[in-house]
Design a protein around this motif. Sequence first.
Motif, PDB file in Angstrom:
ATOM      1  N   ASP A  71     -14.659 -23.177 -84.847  1.00  0.00           N
ATOM      2  CA  ASP A  71     -15.346 -24.061 -83.911  1.00  0.00           C
ATOM      3  C   ASP A  71     -16.764 -24.374 -84.397  1.00  0.00           C
ATOM      4  OD1 ASP A  71     -14.703 -25.358 -81.289  1.00  0.00           O
ATOM      5  OD2 ASP A  71     -16.547 -24.345 -80.657  1.00  0.00           O
ATOM      6  N   VAL A  72     -17.457 -23.373 -84.924  1.00  0.00           N
ATOM      7  CA  VAL A  72     -18.815 -23.585 -85.455  1.00  0.00           C
ATOM      8  C   VAL A  72     -18.781 -24.573 -86.620  1.00  0.00           C
ATOM      9  CG1 VAL A  72     -20.698 -22.478 -86.752  1.00  0.00           C
ATOM     10  CG2 VAL A  72     -19.840 -21.439 -84.637  1.00  0.00           C
ATOM     11  N   ALA A  73     -17.863 -24.393 -87.555  1.00  0.00           N
ATOM     12  CA  ALA A  73     -17.785 -25.302 -88.709  1.00  0.00           C
ATOM     13  C   ALA A  73     -17.460 -26.724 -88.259  1.00  0.00           C
ATOM     14  CB  ALA A  73     -16.733 -24.805 -89.703  1.00  0.00           C
ATOM     15  N   TYR A  74     -16.503 -26.847 -87.355  1.00  0.00           N
ATOM     16  CA  TYR A  74     -16.107 -28.165 -86.859  1.00  0.00           C
ATOM     17  C   TYR A  74     -17.278 -28.868 -86.181  1.00  0.00           C
ATOM     18  CZ  TYR A  74     -13.316 -31.806 -84.706  1.00  0.00           C
ATOM     19  OH  TYR A  74     -12.816 -33.032 -84.346  1.00  0.00           O
ATOM     20  N   ASN A  75     -17.970 -28.145 -85.282  1.00  0.00           N
ATOM     21  CA  ASN A  75     -19.068 -28.757 -84.534  1.00  0.00           C
ATOM     22  C   ASN A  75     -20.299 -29.010 -85.397  1.00  0.00           C
ATOM     23  OD1 ASN A  75     -17.570 -28.949 -82.175  1.00  0.00           O
ATOM     24  ND2 ASN A  75     -18.159 -26.913 -81.499  1.00  0.00           N
ATOM     25  N   ALA A  76     -20.539 -28.180 -86.406  1.00  0.00           N
ATOM     26  CA  ALA A  76     -21.662 -28.423 -87.320  1.00  0.00           C
ATOM     27  C   ALA A  76     -21.443 -29.728 -88.078  1.00  0.00           C
ATOM     28  CB  ALA A  76     -21.829 -27.254 -88.291  1.00  0.00           C
ATOM     29  N   HIS A  77     -20.235 -29.914 -88.582  1.00  0.00           N
ATOM     30  CA  HIS A  77     -19.918 -31.148 -89.291  1.00  0.00           C
ATOM     31  C   HIS A  77     -20.046 -32.347 -88.348  1.00  0.00           C
ATOM     32  CE1 HIS A  77     -17.436 -34.309 -91.098  1.00  0.00           C
ATOM     33  NE2 HIS A  77     -17.752 -33.758 -92.246  1.00  0.00           N
ATOM     34  N   ALA A  78     -19.516 -32.209 -87.140  1.00  0.00           N
ATOM     35  CA  ALA A  78     -19.569 -33.316 -86.179  1.00  0.00           C
ATOM     36  C   ALA A  78     -21.014 -33.633 -85.774  1.00  0.00           C
ATOM     37  CB  ALA A  78     -18.729 -32.978 -84.953  1.00  0.00           C
ATOM     38  N   ALA A  79     -21.838 -32.618 -85.576  1.00  0.00           N
ATOM     39  CA  ALA A  79     -23.240 -32.857 -85.209  1.00  0.00           C
ATOM     40  C   ALA A  79     -23.980 -33.589 -86.321  1.00  0.00           C
ATOM     41  CB  ALA A  79     -23.937 -31.536 -84.890  1.00  0.00           C
ATOM     42  N   ALA A  80     -23.645 -33.279 -87.560  1.00  0.00           N
ATOM     43  CA  ALA A  80     -24.317 -33.905 -88.699  1.00  0.00           C
ATOM     44  C   ALA A  80     -23.829 -35.322 -88.988  1.00  0.00           C
ATOM     45  CB  ALA A  80     -24.134 -33.037 -89.940  1.00  0.00           C
ATOM     46  N   PHE A  81     -22.540 -35.572 -88.737  1.00  0.00           N
ATOM     47  CA  PHE A  81     -21.975 -36.834 -89.208  1.00  0.00           C
ATOM     48  C   PHE A  81     -21.292 -37.693 -88.137  1.00  0.00           C
ATOM     49  CE2 PHE A  81     -21.800 -33.687 -92.666  1.00  0.00           C
ATOM     50  CZ  PHE A  81     -22.743 -34.263 -93.502  1.00  0.00           C
ATOM     51  N   SER A  82     -21.101 -37.166 -86.928  1.00  0.00           N
ATOM     52  CA  SER A  82     -20.333 -37.920 -85.933  1.00  0.00           C
ATOM     53  C   SER A  82     -21.009 -38.067 -84.572  1.00  0.00           C
ATOM     54  CB  SER A  82     -18.962 -37.252 -85.731  1.00  0.00           C
ATOM     55  OG  SER A  82     -18.245 -37.207 -86.940  1.00  0.00           O
ATOM     56  N   ASP A  83     -22.249 -37.609 -84.422  1.00  0.00           N
ATOM     57  CA  ASP A  83     -22.936 -37.798 -83.143  1.00  0.00           C
ATOM     58  C   ASP A  83     -23.252 -39.291 -83.039  1.00  0.00           C
ATOM     59  OD1 ASP A  83     -24.840 -38.049 -81.041  1.00  0.00           O
ATOM     60  OD2 ASP A  83     -25.465 -35.961 -81.324  1.00  0.00           O
ATOM     61  N   PRO A  84     -22.696 -39.977 -82.028  1.00  0.00           N
ATOM     62  CA  PRO A  84     -22.870 -41.433 -81.962  1.00  0.00           C
ATOM     63  C   PRO A  84     -24.308 -41.889 -81.730  1.00  0.00           C
ATOM     64  CG  PRO A  84     -21.791 -40.610 -79.973  1.00  0.00           C
ATOM     65  CD  PRO A  84     -21.884 -39.450 -80.928  1.00  0.00           C
ATOM     66  N   ARG A  85     -25.192 -40.978 -81.384  1.00  0.00           N
ATOM     67  CA  ARG A  85     -26.595 -41.339 -81.145  1.00  0.00           C
ATOM     68  C   ARG A  85     -27.389 -41.468 -82.438  1.00  0.00           C
ATOM     69  NH1 ARG A  85     -27.603 -36.378 -77.186  1.00  0.00           N
ATOM     70  NH2 ARG A  85     -26.383 -35.474 -78.876  1.00  0.00           N
ATOM     71  N   PHE A  86     -26.811 -40.989 -83.555  1.00  0.00           N
ATOM     72  CA  PHE A  86     -27.551 -40.931 -84.818  1.00  0.00           C
ATOM     73  C   PHE A  86     -26.696 -41.429 -85.971  1.00  0.00           C
ATOM     74  CE2 PHE A  86     -29.024 -37.468 -82.091  1.00  0.00           C
ATOM     75  CZ  PHE A  86     -30.387 -37.712 -82.037  1.00  0.00           C
ATOM     76  N   ALA A  87     -27.370 -41.921 -87.014  1.00  0.00           N
ATOM     77  CA  ALA A  87     -26.681 -42.230 -88.265  1.00  0.00           C
ATOM     78  C   ALA A  87     -26.242 -40.909 -88.895  1.00  0.00           C
ATOM     79  CB  ALA A  87     -27.626 -42.975 -89.207  1.00  0.00           C
ATOM     80  N   PRO A  88     -25.206 -40.941 -89.725  1.00  0.00           N
ATOM     81  CA  PRO A  88     -24.802 -39.698 -90.400  1.00  0.00           C
ATOM     82  C   PRO A  88     -25.971 -39.094 -91.183  1.00  0.00           C
ATOM     83  CG  PRO A  88     -23.125 -41.387 -90.683  1.00  0.00           C
ATOM     84  CD  PRO A  88     -24.323 -42.049 -90.054  1.00  0.00           C
ATOM     85  N   LEU A  89     -26.015 -37.773 -91.205  1.00  0.00           N
ATOM     86  CA  LEU A  89     -27.073 -37.057 -91.915  1.00  0.00           C
ATOM     87  C   LEU A  89     -27.078 -37.443 -93.393  1.00  0.00           C
ATOM     88  CD1 LEU A  89     -29.104 -34.659 -91.226  1.00  0.00           C
ATOM     89  CD2 LEU A  89     -27.460 -33.224 -92.427  1.00  0.00           C
ATOM     90  N   ALA A  90     -28.261 -37.630 -93.953  1.00  0.00           N
ATOM     91  CA  ALA A  90     -28.410 -37.943 -95.373  1.00  0.00           C
ATOM     92  C   ALA A  90     -28.838 -36.682 -96.122  1.00  0.00           C
ATOM     93  CB  ALA A  90     -29.461 -39.037 -95.563  1.00  0.00           C
ATOM     94  N   SER A  91     -28.530 -36.606 -97.397  1.00  0.00           N
ATOM     95  CA  SER A  91     -28.902 -35.453 -98.225  1.00  0.00           C
ATOM     96  C   SER A  91     -30.397 -35.174 -98.164  1.00  0.00           C
ATOM     97  CB  SER A  91     -28.482 -35.678 -99.680  1.00  0.00           C
ATOM     98  OG  SER A  91     -27.089 -35.764 -99.774  1.00  0.00           O
TER      99      SER A  91
END
Length: 188
Positions: A71-91
């Motif tokens: 669950d932590v891995a799934y939500n970490a990825h989603a917070a970085a790349f799928s939160d609709p309020r933000f663009a995907p995280l950049a390097s």
Amino acid sequence: MYSDEERGILLEVAERAIRHGLGGGQRWLPDEAEYGETLRALRATFVTLKRGGELRGCIGTLEAHRPLVVDVAYNAHAAAFSDPRFAPLASSELAGLDIHISVLSPAEAMSFDSEQDLLARLRPGVDGLIMEEGMRRGTFLPSVWESLARPEQFLQHLKLKAGLPPDYWSDSLKVSRYTTESFGRTIV
């Protein structure tokens, strides 16, 4: 509840999931069999990302339906790349990124007979709340009390998050509470 070692492992899992996503690969999920019993227990989590103290992403689950480490891995990825309020995280945003993990207790339905009764039962700084009215639903983690410290304010903003007017009240309104164990670190 979680040892420093277990917290460190969960933070490493979150960081690895984010780094893997930055590498352009498929979502990385850990093999739960490689972790201890505590980290394999079904738990619900939220992962919150901040940069410079400002929210950068927050995604989570309210009901436990997969192992904690997954669950932590799934939500970490989603917070970085799928939160609709933000663009995907950049390097370029990785260094200095704050990762916060909140592990939720099971939610408990609250009993109350009026809005004032509900307000009197709230525990500021302790309770996370889930509000439901028909198909509308919203939640605030306990950490939201830091910015909405008064119970009336907390409840009004939660109503807005659930898509309800801030002065809304109904006898069919459902509210559940939960607590969290939260911890985090900054990526260097």
